[in-house]
Write a protein that holds these residues in place. Structure first.
Motif, PDB file in Angstrom:
ATOM      1  N   GLY A  63       0.788  -1.234   0.000  1.00  0.00           N
ATOM      2  CA  GLY A  63       0.000   0.000   0.000  1.00  0.00           C
ATOM      3  C   GLY A  63       0.810   1.269   0.000  1.00  0.00           C
ATOM      4  N   ASP A  64       2.153   1.145  -0.089  1.00  0.00           N
ATOM      5  CA  ASP A  64       2.963   2.360  -0.236  1.00  0.00           C
ATOM      6  C   ASP A  64       4.336   2.005  -0.800  1.00  0.00           C
ATOM      7  N   SER A  65       5.073   3.038  -1.202  1.00  0.00           N
ATOM      8  CA  SER A  65       6.444   2.863  -1.665  1.00  0.00           C
ATOM      9  C   SER A  65       7.166   4.191  -1.500  1.00  0.00           C
ATOM     10  N   PHE A  66       8.504   4.165  -1.651  1.00  0.00           N
ATOM     11  CA  PHE A  66       9.304   5.365  -1.408  1.00  0.00           C
ATOM     12  C   PHE A  66       9.487   6.196  -2.676  1.00  0.00           C
ATOM     13  N   VAL A  67       9.220   7.508  -2.538  1.00  0.00           N
ATOM     14  CA  VAL A  67       9.335   8.451  -3.653  1.00  0.00           C
ATOM     15  C   VAL A  67      10.253   9.588  -3.214  1.00  0.00           C
ATOM     16  N   PHE A  68      11.112  10.044  -4.106  1.00  0.00           N
ATOM     17  CA  PHE A  68      11.979  11.177  -3.803  1.00  0.00           C
ATOM     18  C   PHE A  68      11.129  12.440  -3.685  1.00  0.00           C
ATOM     19  N   GLU A  69      11.356  13.204  -2.620  1.00  0.00           N
ATOM     20  CA  GLU A  69      10.442  14.302  -2.254  1.00  0.00           C
ATOM     21  C   GLU A  69      10.220  15.319  -3.371  1.00  0.00           C
ATOM     22  N   ASP A  70      11.304  15.624  -4.097  1.00  0.00           N
ATOM     23  CA  ASP A  70      11.215  16.697  -5.082  1.00  0.00           C
ATOM     24  C   ASP A  70      10.354  16.315  -6.295  1.00  0.00           C
ATOM     25  N   LEU A  71      10.006  15.030  -6.415  1.00  0.00           N
ATOM     26  CA  LEU A  71       9.154  14.604  -7.524  1.00  0.00           C
ATOM     27  C   LEU A  71       7.670  14.679  -7.158  1.00  0.00           C
ATOM     28  N   LEU A  72       7.405  15.014  -5.881  1.00  0.00           N
ATOM     29  CA  LEU A  72       6.016  15.055  -5.417  1.00  0.00           C
ATOM     30  C   LEU A  72       5.443  16.465  -5.502  1.00  0.00           C
ATOM     31  N   THR A  73       4.145  16.538  -5.690  1.00  0.00           N
ATOM     32  CA  THR A  73       3.473  17.830  -5.624  1.00  0.00           C
ATOM     33  C   THR A  73       3.423  18.278  -4.160  1.00  0.00           C
ATOM     34  N   GLN A  74       3.297  19.579  -3.935  1.00  0.00           N
ATOM     35  CA  GLN A  74       3.204  20.096  -2.572  1.00  0.00           C
ATOM     36  C   GLN A  74       2.027  19.459  -1.849  1.00  0.00           C
ATOM     37  N   ASP A  75       0.945  19.257  -2.580  1.00  0.00           N
ATOM     38  CA  ASP A  75      -0.255  18.650  -2.024  1.00  0.00           C
ATOM     39  C   ASP A  75       0.043  17.259  -1.461  1.00  0.00           C
ATOM     40  N   MET A  76       0.817  16.476  -2.240  1.00  0.00           N
ATOM     41  CA  MET A  76       1.185  15.131  -1.785  1.00  0.00           C
ATOM     42  C   MET A  76       2.098  15.215  -0.566  1.00  0.00           C
ATOM     43  N   LYS A  77       3.078  16.125  -0.629  1.00  0.00           N
ATOM     44  CA  LYS A  77       4.037  16.252   0.479  1.00  0.00           C
ATOM     45  C   LYS A  77       3.329  16.588   1.792  1.00  0.00           C
ATOM     46  N   ASN A  78       2.302  17.440   1.685  1.00  0.00           N
ATOM     47  CA  ASN A  78       1.581  17.855   2.883  1.00  0.00           C
ATOM     48  C   ASN A  78       0.890  16.694   3.580  1.00  0.00           C
ATOM     49  N   LYS A  79       0.618  15.634   2.827  1.00  0.00           N
ATOM     50  CA  LYS A  79      -0.104  14.490   3.401  1.00  0.00           C
ATOM     51  C   LYS A  79       0.827  13.516   4.121  1.00  0.00           C
ATOM     52  N   ILE A  80       2.154  13.735   3.983  1.00  0.00           N
ATOM     53  CA  ILE A  80       3.105  12.749   4.490  1.00  0.00           C
ATOM     54  C   ILE A  80       3.832  13.277   5.719  1.00  0.00           C
ATOM     55  N   THR A  81       3.865  12.472   6.766  1.00  0.00           N
ATOM     56  CA  THR A  81       4.549  12.893   7.981  1.00  0.00           C
ATOM     57  C   THR A  81       5.788  12.051   8.255  1.00  0.00           C
ATOM     58  N   LYS A  82       5.686  10.732   8.048  1.00  0.00           N
ATOM     59  CA  LYS A  82       6.797   9.834   8.382  1.00  0.00           C
ATOM     60  C   LYS A  82       7.882   9.881   7.307  1.00  0.00           C
ATOM     61  N   THR A  83       9.114  10.161   7.688  1.00  0.00           N
ATOM     62  CA  THR A  83      10.218  10.091   6.732  1.00  0.00           C
ATOM     63  C   THR A  83      11.344   9.249   7.316  1.00  0.00           C
ATOM     64  N   VAL A  84      12.308   8.937   6.490  1.00  0.00           N
ATOM     65  CA  VAL A  84      13.439   8.102   6.904  1.00  0.00           C
ATOM     66  C   VAL A  84      14.493   9.011   7.527  1.00  0.00           C
ATOM     67  N   ALA A  85      14.881   8.744   8.770  1.00  0.00           N
ATOM     68  CA  ALA A  85      15.766   9.651   9.505  1.00  0.00           C
ATOM     69  C   ALA A  85      17.074   9.934   8.760  1.00  0.00           C
ATOM     70  N   GLN A  86      17.710   8.902   8.245  1.00  0.00           N
ATOM     71  CA  GLN A  86      19.019   9.089   7.587  1.00  0.00           C
ATOM     72  C   GLN A  86      18.883   9.638   6.172  1.00  0.00           C
ATOM     73  N   ALA A  87      17.702   9.552   5.614  1.00  0.00           N
ATOM     74  CA  ALA A  87      17.491   9.989   4.232  1.00  0.00           C
ATOM     75  C   ALA A  87      16.113  10.642   4.122  1.00  0.00           C
ATOM     76  N   PRO A  88      16.002  11.859   4.698  1.00  0.00           N
ATOM     77  CA  PRO A  88      14.671  12.479   4.816  1.00  0.00           C
ATOM     78  C   PRO A  88      14.021  12.835   3.488  1.00  0.00           C
ATOM     79  N   TRP A  89      14.791  12.739   2.398  1.00  0.00           N
ATOM     80  CA  TRP A  89      14.214  13.040   1.082  1.00  0.00           C
ATOM     81  C   TRP A  89      13.397  11.880   0.529  1.00  0.00           C
ATOM     82  N   TRP A  90      13.438  10.736   1.214  1.00  0.00           N
ATOM     83  CA  TRP A  90      12.586   9.612   0.793  1.00  0.00           C
ATOM     84  C   TRP A  90      11.250   9.682   1.505  1.00  0.00           C
ATOM     85  N   MET A  91      10.185   9.834   0.763  1.00  0.00           N
ATOM     86  CA  MET A  91       8.861   9.938   1.347  1.00  0.00           C
ATOM     87  C   MET A  91       8.076   8.647   1.105  1.00  0.00           C
TER      88      MET A  91
END
Ligand SMILES: [Ca+2]
Ligand SMILES: [Ca+2]
Length: 279
Positions: A63-91
């Protein structure tokens, strides 16, 4: 597919850049002839597989997979809270999958000739099996990458941009904040883009990481080996070649000897594969 002739080759390097990855030592391998895909497996090819088999990928099941943050729309980014501590650009993006690489609002309509992404090692095996192929071993992959050259960093030589020419899809600018896209691509490119190596392979480094058959280990014997297949078990599988997110300052892994690893059920927006067969 491209045929690589049986022979004695070298893999690894005695001048490792990322020592902890187990890039060294340089070691001799004797390989039987094999075939390897000229291109990374594309969305179009994977769609044919899914259409014929009804296969559901692990990312779709999870039900999910990792996407590089800069490829996401702001709308999508706003919906995501959990990120990877060592690599916060993976959403971790809900419903991101091979058909929806940046989440449910995205699609692959204009990217059918791009590499399939968000496919796990297990998904890659399922596809290769259906094609009556298999994944290349790490040794086969690296021999194919080197294109008949010895002791070179890249599939074409030691200079990354000979004659100022972009030979692979990586990151230009400052990672992870500014991608100048000088090579023409912010994300994936069509699998046919960028020049082929001497064996005729495209994007063997860069564009997307490629799964290999082998389990991950970082200590290698320097003894000569015949058709090595890696350790018999492990936690992670070896991936090779780096991706469009690689930059020399951060992930200098778009070199033939470079390697990295993920668990076999991992998927991400920069990880795909190509298949091989025994000759
Ligand atoms: Ca690029
Ligand atoms: Ca690649």
């Amino acid at each position: 597919m491209i045929k690589i002739n049986a022979g004695t080759y070298f893999i690894g390097t005695n001048n490792p850049v990322i020592v902890a990855d187990g890039e060294g030592p340089k070691r001799e391998v004797i390989l039987d002839s094999f075939y390897i895909d000229k291109f990374e497996v594309s969305n179009e090819e994977f769609a044919t597989f899914v259409k014929n088999t009804g296969y559901v990928t692990e990312a779709e099941n999870f039900g999910d997979s990792f996407v590089f943050e800069d490829l996401l729309t702001q709308d999508m980014k706003n919906k995501i809270t959990k990120t990877v501590a060592q690599a916060p650009w993976w959403m971790p993006v809900k419903q991101a999958s091979w058909q929806h690489p940046e989440g449910p609002d995205s699609n692959i309509t204009y990217r059918m000739d791009h590499p399939v992404i968000h496919v796990s090692w297990n998904d890659a095996i399922a596809y290769c099996n259906w094609m009556k192929k298999r994944l290349p071993t790490e040794a086969e992959w690296e021999v194919a990458c080197r294109g008949g050259l010895t002791d070179r960093l890249y599939p074409w030589g030691n200079k990354f941009m000979p004659n100022n020419q972009h030979k692979a899809n990586i990151w230009q600018g400052n990672f992870p904040t500014k991608n100048t896209e000088k090579d023409g691509y912010k994300g994936t490119s069509p699998v046919t883009m960028f020049p082929q190596n001497k064996y005729g392979l495209h994007n063997i480094v860069g564009n997307v990481w490629e799964w290999t058959a082998d389990w991950w280990i970082t200590r290698h014997s320097s003894d000569q080996q015949t058709n090595p297949v890696g350790p018999s078990s492990g936690n992670d599988k070896v991936k090779k070649g780096g991706s469009y997110l690689c930059h020399k300052s951060y992930c200098y892994r778009y070199r033939c000897a470079a390697r990295s690893q993920n668990t076999p059920d991992t998927s991400a927006g920069n990880l795909g594969f190509r298949c091989a067969t025994s000759a």
